[in-house]
Design a protein around this motif. Sequence first.
Motif, PDB file in Angstrom:
ATOM      1  N   ALA A   1       1.161  -1.022   0.090  1.00 40.21           N
ATOM      2  CA  ALA A   1       0.317   0.180  -0.299  1.00 40.21           C
ATOM      3  C   ALA A   1       1.220   1.356  -0.244  1.00 40.21           C
ATOM      4  CB  ALA A   1      -0.983  -0.460   1.111  1.00 40.21           C
TER       5      ALA A   1
ATOM      6  N   SER B   1       2.398   1.630  -4.034  1.00 36.61           N
ATOM      7  CA  SER B   1       1.242   2.262  -4.358  1.00 36.61           C
ATOM      8  C   SER B   1       1.392   3.419  -4.593  1.00 36.61           C
ATOM      9  CB  SER B   1      -0.035   0.905  -4.302  1.00 36.61           C
ATOM     10  OG  SER B   1       0.428  -0.123  -4.368  1.00 36.61           O
ATOM     11  N   LEU B   2       0.868   3.749  -2.928  1.00 37.10           N
ATOM     12  CA  LEU B   2       0.842   5.507  -2.753  1.00 37.10           C
ATOM     13  C   LEU B   2       1.997   6.324  -3.277  1.00 37.10           C
ATOM     14  CD1 LEU B   2      -0.286   6.309   0.556  1.00 37.10           C
ATOM     15  CD2 LEU B   2      -1.563   6.757  -1.315  1.00 37.10           C
TER      16      LEU B   2
ATOM     17  N   ILE C   1       4.223   5.064  -5.380  1.00 35.43           N
ATOM     18  CA  ILE C   1       4.511   5.217  -7.097  1.00 35.43           C
ATOM     19  C   ILE C   1       3.948   6.414  -7.680  1.00 35.43           C
ATOM     20  CG2 ILE C   1       2.648   3.377  -8.254  1.00 35.43           C
ATOM     21  CD1 ILE C   1       6.180   2.426  -8.238  1.00 35.43           C
ATOM     22  N   SER C   2       2.451   6.656  -6.993  1.00 34.44           N
ATOM     23  CA  SER C   2       1.463   7.719  -7.965  1.00 34.44           C
ATOM     24  C   SER C   2       2.507   9.478  -8.101  1.00 34.44           C
ATOM     25  CB  SER C   2       0.624   7.506  -7.325  1.00 34.44           C
ATOM     26  OG  SER C   2       0.099   6.602  -6.480  1.00 34.44           O
ATOM     27  N   VAL C   3       3.120   9.418  -6.571  1.00 31.91           N
ATOM     28  CA  VAL C   3       3.234  10.838  -6.137  1.00 31.91           C
ATOM     29  C   VAL C   3       4.743  10.775  -6.281  1.00 31.91           C
ATOM     30  CG1 VAL C   3       1.098  11.403  -4.734  1.00 31.91           C
ATOM     31  CG2 VAL C   3       3.223  10.354  -4.185  1.00 31.91           C
ATOM     32  N   LYS C   4       5.166  12.514  -6.235  1.00 28.11           N
ATOM     33  CA  LYS C   4       7.088  12.854  -6.117  1.00 28.11           C
ATOM     34  C   LYS C   4       7.556  12.377  -4.512  1.00 28.11           C
ATOM     35  CE  LYS C   4      10.021  15.694  -7.212  1.00 28.11           C
ATOM     36  NZ  LYS C   4      10.149  17.565  -7.391  1.00 28.11           N
ATOM     37  N   GLU C   5       6.503  12.946  -3.457  1.00 32.57           N
ATOM     38  CA  GLU C   5       6.857  12.579  -2.538  1.00 32.57           C
ATOM     39  C   GLU C   5       5.679  12.810  -1.656  1.00 32.57           C
ATOM     40  OE1 GLU C   5      10.122  15.430  -2.315  1.00 32.57           O
ATOM     41  OE2 GLU C   5       9.425  16.384  -0.550  1.00 32.57           O
ATOM     42  N   ALA C   6       5.828  12.241  -0.386  1.00 32.42           N
ATOM     43  CA  ALA C   6       4.428  12.785   0.395  1.00 32.42           C
ATOM     44  C   ALA C   6       4.874  12.176   1.563  1.00 32.42           C
ATOM     45  CB  ALA C   6       3.118  11.368   0.379  1.00 32.42           C
ATOM     46  N   GLU C   7       3.783  13.198   3.119  1.00 31.94           N
ATOM     47  CA  GLU C   7       4.590  12.964   4.415  1.00 31.94           C
ATOM     48  C   GLU C   7       4.111  11.943   5.271  1.00 31.94           C
ATOM     49  OE1 GLU C   7       4.046  16.020   6.714  1.00 31.94           O
ATOM     50  OE2 GLU C   7       4.921  17.943   5.115  1.00 31.94           O
TER      51      GLU C   7
ATOM     52  N   THR D   1       2.032  11.472   7.621  1.00 28.52           N
ATOM     53  CA  THR D   1       1.192  12.021   7.983  1.00 28.52           C
ATOM     54  C   THR D   1       0.347  11.427   6.720  1.00 28.52           C
ATOM     55  OG1 THR D   1       1.539  14.016   7.842  1.00 28.52           O
ATOM     56  CG2 THR D   1       2.023  13.397   9.898  1.00 28.52           C
ATOM     57  N   PHE D   2       0.760  11.938   5.424  1.00 28.01           N
ATOM     58  CA  PHE D   2      -0.463  11.560   4.236  1.00 28.01           C
ATOM     59  C   PHE D   2      -0.434   9.544   4.159  1.00 28.01           C
ATOM     60  CE2 PHE D   2      -1.110  11.098   0.035  1.00 28.01           C
ATOM     61  CZ  PHE D   2      -2.335  11.553  -0.224  1.00 28.01           C
TER      62      PHE D   2
ATOM     63  N   LYS E   1      -3.845   8.493   4.320  1.00 22.70           N
ATOM     64  CA  LYS E   1      -4.437   7.233   3.426  1.00 22.70           C
ATOM     65  C   LYS E   1      -4.138   5.479   3.265  1.00 22.70           C
ATOM     66  CE  LYS E   1      -4.932  10.461   0.807  1.00 22.70           C
ATOM     67  NZ  LYS E   1      -6.214  10.686   0.197  1.00 22.70           N
TER      68      LYS E   1
ATOM     69  N   PHE F   1       8.888  -2.735  -8.029  1.00 22.30           N
ATOM     70  CA  PHE F   1       7.365  -1.977  -7.915  1.00 22.30           C
ATOM     71  C   PHE F   1       6.878  -2.847  -9.167  1.00 22.30           C
ATOM     72  CE2 PHE F   1       3.564  -0.101  -8.824  1.00 22.30           C
ATOM     73  CZ  PHE F   1       2.729  -0.090  -7.630  1.00 22.30           C
TER      74      PHE F   1
ATOM     75  N   MET G   1      -5.118   1.720  -4.107  1.00 27.80           N
ATOM     76  CA  MET G   1      -4.078   2.933  -3.375  1.00 27.80           C
ATOM     77  C   MET G   1      -3.024   4.599  -4.613  1.00 27.80           C
ATOM     78  SD  MET G   1      -4.160   2.110  -0.084  1.00 27.80           S
ATOM     79  CE  MET G   1      -3.156   3.436   0.686  1.00 27.80           C
TER      80      MET G   1
ATOM     81  N   LYS H   1       1.456  18.290   2.147  1.00 25.04           N
ATOM     82  CA  LYS H   1       1.119  16.918   2.898  1.00 25.04           C
ATOM     83  C   LYS H   1       2.126  16.011   1.562  1.00 25.04           C
ATOM     84  CE  LYS H   1      -1.305  16.673   6.734  1.00 25.04           C
ATOM     85  NZ  LYS H   1      -1.960  15.771   7.167  1.00 25.04           N
TER      86      LYS H   1
ATOM     87  N   LYS I   1       3.052  16.283  -2.523  1.00 21.44           N
ATOM     88  CA  LYS I   1       4.045  16.416  -3.499  1.00 21.44           C
ATOM     89  C   LYS I   1       3.849  15.552  -5.213  1.00 21.44           C
ATOM     90  CE  LYS I   1       6.925  19.800  -1.923  1.00 21.44           C
ATOM     91  NZ  LYS I   1       9.099  20.118  -1.725  1.00 21.44           N
TER      92      LYS I   1
ATOM     93  N   TYR J   1       3.397  15.052  -9.205  1.00 18.69           N
ATOM     94  CA  TYR J   1       3.655  15.312 -10.583  1.00 18.69           C
ATOM     95  C   TYR J   1       2.836  15.861 -11.469  1.00 18.69           C
ATOM     96  CZ  TYR J   1       7.550  11.197  -9.619  1.00 18.69           C
ATOM     97  OH  TYR J   1       8.582  10.680  -9.182  1.00 18.69           O
TER      98      TYR J   1
END
Lengths: 94, 198
Positions: A16, A19-20, A22-28, A30-31, A35, A81, B19, B87, B89, B91
Motif C-alpha cells: 500500500a 503504491s501510494l 509510486i503515484s506521487v513525487k513525495e509524501a509526508e 502523516t499523508f 491513506k 514495483f 492506493m 503533505k 507533492k 508530478y
Amino acid sequence: MFKELDPILHSQLRLAVMSLLISVKEAEFTFIKEKTNATAGNLSVQVQKLKDAGYIEVIKQFKDNYPQTTCKVTPEGVKAFEAYVQALQQYLKV
Amino acid sequence: MSQTEKFSAVESLALIESMINKAQNKYSENGTLYLLWGWVVFLCAVLHYGLLTFTELGKSASLVWLLTLLAMAYQLYYIITQQKKAKVKNYTDEIIGYVWMVFGICMGLVTLIISQLGTWQLLYAFILLFYGMPTFLTGAIMRFNPLKIGGLLCWTLSVCSVFVQGREIILLLIPAVLGAWIIPGYLLRAKFKNSNNG
C-alpha cells in the motif's frame, strides 16, 4: 515457471505504501498514515523495512519546529514495483 | 491494515489500484490563483478602458496595470504558504507550475519587446494569444474541460483583436479572463470542496 513474488512488497501495508508513493513525487508520513489507515508504530516499522531494502528514501527534517518525515520512491523501488506487478500479471494469466 | 498477512495476486492488484486512486483523487487545485488573476485583470481592463474613455489621462491610464504587481506579491506569498502546508507533492502540480512559469516569463518578455518595438494594440493581441497557451495546457494536464474551452476562447479573441484596433481591444480581455480564469476558477473551487468533503 512463475517468478517468485518479492517478499518485501508482498505484504499488504508495504505494498500500500509503495503504491501510494509510486503515484506521487513525495509524501509526508502523516499523508501515508491517513491513506493507509495504519497505526504510526506499524507504519514506521514497514517504512523502515522498505528503506532498508533501498526501495524508498526517508527524509527527516524540521518544519516550523516540528519533526517532519517525508518518503519518496527510489529508482530501485520503481524497478522492484514494476517487477512485482509483472509477476502478478503472470500469475493472473493462468 | 496488517503487515504480515499474505494475500492473493488479485487482492494485490486491487490494493495497488485502490492506493493509486487514493493518491490521485485528492484534488489539489482550489482555483484561488485563477480567481485572483481573473479578477485583477478584469478590474484593470475595466479601469484602463474607463480612464481612457472618460478622462484625459492618456498613456498614464495604463498605470492601473501596476495592480498586477500586488497580485504577483500575493501569489508569491500564497505559493510559499501552500508549499509549506502540502503533505504530498505530485508530478501533475509540478508540471502545471512549470507551464505557468514559462507563461509568466514569456508574458514579461513579450510585454518588454512589444512595448519597445510594436504598438500597444499588438501587445493586447499577443496577451490574448499567450493567455490561451497555459490555460489550455493546464486543462489538458488536469483533464478539466472548462480550462481547455477557456484557452480556445482566448485564441479566438486573439484573432478577433485583429479586427478591433481601437481602445476597445482592451475590452476583449474581459470575456477572455471570464472564460479562461474566473468561471473555471469557481468550478475548480467547487470541485476542490467536493473532493475534500467526499
